[in-house]
Design a protein around this motif. Structure first.
Motif, short mmCIF file in Angstrom:
data_model
loop_
_atom_site.label_atom_id
_atom_site.label_comp_id
_atom_site.label_asym_id
_atom_site.label_seq_id
_atom_site.Cartn_x
_atom_site.Cartn_y
_atom_site.Cartn_z
N ARG A 1 0.87 -1.18 0.00
CA ARG A 1 0.00 0.00 0.00
C ARG A 1 0.90 1.22 0.00
N LEU A 2 1.01 1.87 -1.16
CA LEU A 2 1.89 3.03 -1.31
C LEU A 2 1.12 4.32 -1.59
N ASP A 3 -0.12 4.19 -2.08
CA ASP A 3 -0.89 5.35 -2.55
C ASP A 3 -2.02 5.64 -1.55
N TYR A 4 -2.09 6.90 -1.12
CA TYR A 4 -2.99 7.28 -0.03
C TYR A 4 -3.75 8.56 -0.37
N LEU A 5 -4.95 8.63 0.20
CA LEU A 5 -5.75 9.86 0.22
C LEU A 5 -5.94 10.25 1.69
N PHE A 6 -5.39 11.38 2.08
CA PHE A 6 -5.59 11.92 3.43
C PHE A 6 -6.45 13.18 3.33
N VAL A 7 -7.39 13.31 4.25
CA VAL A 7 -8.30 14.46 4.21
C VAL A 7 -8.39 15.09 5.59
N SER A 8 -8.58 16.40 5.62
CA SER A 8 -8.72 17.09 6.90
C SER A 8 -10.05 16.71 7.55
N HIS A 9 -10.19 17.08 8.81
CA HIS A 9 -11.37 16.64 9.57
C HIS A 9 -12.64 17.41 9.20
N HIS A 10 -12.55 18.28 8.20
CA HIS A 10 -13.76 18.93 7.69
C HIS A 10 -14.63 17.94 6.92
N PHE A 11 -14.03 16.84 6.46
CA PHE A 11 -14.73 15.89 5.58
C PHE A 11 -15.21 14.66 6.34
N ARG A 12 -16.29 14.08 5.79
CA ARG A 12 -16.69 12.73 6.20
C ARG A 12 -16.38 11.79 5.03
N VAL A 13 -15.67 10.73 5.31
CA VAL A 13 -15.31 9.77 4.27
C VAL A 13 -16.43 8.74 4.16
N ILE A 14 -17.08 8.72 3.01
CA ILE A 14 -18.22 7.83 2.80
C ILE A 14 -17.78 6.47 2.29
N GLU A 15 -16.83 6.49 1.35
CA GLU A 15 -16.41 5.24 0.72
C GLU A 15 -14.97 5.39 0.22
N ALA A 16 -14.24 4.30 0.20
CA ALA A 16 -12.91 4.27 -0.41
C ALA A 16 -12.76 2.96 -1.16
N GLU A 17 -12.16 3.04 -2.35
CA GLU A 17 -12.04 1.83 -3.18
C GLU A 17 -10.78 1.88 -4.04
N ILE A 18 -10.28 0.71 -4.38
CA ILE A 18 -9.20 0.56 -5.34
C ILE A 18 -9.83 0.34 -6.71
N ILE A 19 -9.41 1.11 -7.71
CA ILE A 19 -9.94 0.97 -9.07
C ILE A 19 -9.14 -0.11 -9.79
N MET A 20 -9.80 -1.21 -10.15
CA MET A 20 -9.09 -2.38 -10.69
C MET A 20 -9.53 -2.74 -12.10
N ASN A 21 -10.24 -1.83 -12.78
CA ASN A 21 -10.78 -2.13 -14.12
C ASN A 21 -9.68 -2.39 -15.15
N PHE A 22 -8.58 -1.60 -15.07
CA PHE A 22 -7.54 -1.68 -16.09
C PHE A 22 -6.16 -1.78 -15.42
N PRO A 23 -5.86 -2.92 -14.81
CA PRO A 23 -4.60 -3.02 -14.06
C PRO A 23 -3.35 -2.92 -14.92
N ASN A 24 -3.49 -3.12 -16.23
CA ASN A 24 -2.34 -3.03 -17.12
C ASN A 24 -1.92 -1.59 -17.42
N ALA A 25 -2.79 -0.62 -17.13
CA ALA A 25 -2.56 0.76 -17.59
C ALA A 25 -1.32 1.39 -16.97
N SER A 26 -0.99 1.03 -15.72
CA SER A 26 0.18 1.58 -15.02
C SER A 26 0.72 0.50 -14.09
N ASP A 27 1.81 0.80 -13.40
CA ASP A 27 2.32 -0.17 -12.42
C ASP A 27 1.69 0.04 -11.05
#
Length: 237
Positions: free
Chosen positions: A200-226
């Motif tokens: 796990r190298l890629d992160y989204l951090f948000v200030s406490h002004h936000f409520r996080v509803i959902e988080a997901e890994i996009i896996m539709n096109f795994p060949n597009a990048s490393d």
């Protein structure tokens, strides 16, 4: 969404920005931070201005923050590599911070600091790609926390952090920010390498002004990048 695009070259070694654009389009994300973006950089990316190409293809606003800038006798364009932002909302301000903390060591890391406007409200969006070197990584995370303390706006910081969950760097950041995946993701959140992710190298951090509803890994096109992209759905009121 945060996405390290590996200058558009996928796991099959093919350079294909159309695939990157398709990943972004099908994600339906409104704000996208990109790492490893080339701008007239070299033959590896056909000397393309990748962020301008993607912005035009996707009809989005864009800004770019170089981590490395080189001049060449054979070209009038400055050859650059760095972070970028795509946004469906207006980008009203932008700053760039080079992470050259140790004299004589130019590693090519930086922070792209942008302000966007949504419904007359300002939001601070930072895109980063941090060092693998632990000393530099510590200096970079310290800088990010200090920047956060200077801004009055709700803030999102995303990118390739090159760190593990629960590490010293992660704990330092999560004292000030919410880790979107930690709050709303399912599973380990591995993003690298894209075909058989085990880190796990890629992160989204948000200030406490936000409520996080959902988080997901996009896996539709795994060949597009490393790397695989990470997307979060946020609520603000």
């Amino acid at each position: 969404m945060t996405f390290n695009i590996h200058h558009g070259r996928g796991m099959d070694k093919q350079l294909d920005l159309f695939r990157i654009a398709e990943v972004i389009e099908k994600s339906d994300a409104d704000i996208i931070g990109l790492n490893e973006v080339d701008k007239y950089f070299s033959k590896r990316s056909d000397y393309e201005d990748q962020i301008s190409w993607l912005a035009k293809q996707l009809n989005m606003n864009q800004t770019f923050g170089p981590s490395l800038s080189l001049t060449s006798k054979n070209s009038t364009n400055v050859r650059q590599y760095g972070n970028a932002l795509l946004s469906r909302y207006p980008i009203v301000n932008e700053k760039r911070h080079l992470f050259n903390f140790i004299p004589g060591l130019i590693e090519g890391r930086s922070l792209l600091d942008s302000t966007i406007e949504i419904n007359k409200k300002l939001f601070q969006i930072n895109v980063i790609h941090l060092s693998l070197n632990p000393i530099l990584h510590r200096k970079q995370t310290d800088f990010i926390v200090n920047q956060h303390l200077k801004t009055p706006h709700p803030m999102i910081i995303m990118g390739d952090w090159n760190m593990k969950p629960e590490s010293k760097g992660w704990r330092k950041i999560t004292r000030e920010f919410q880790d979107a995946w930690h709050l709303a993701g399912k599973g380990a959140g591995f993003t690298y390498p894209s075909l058989r992710p085990r880190s796990r190298l890629d992160y989204l951090f948000v200030s406490h002004h936000f409520r996080v509803i959902e988080a997901e890994i996009i896996m539709n096109f795994p060949n597009a990048s490393d790397h695989l992209p990470v997307k979060a759905t946020l609520s603000f009121s």
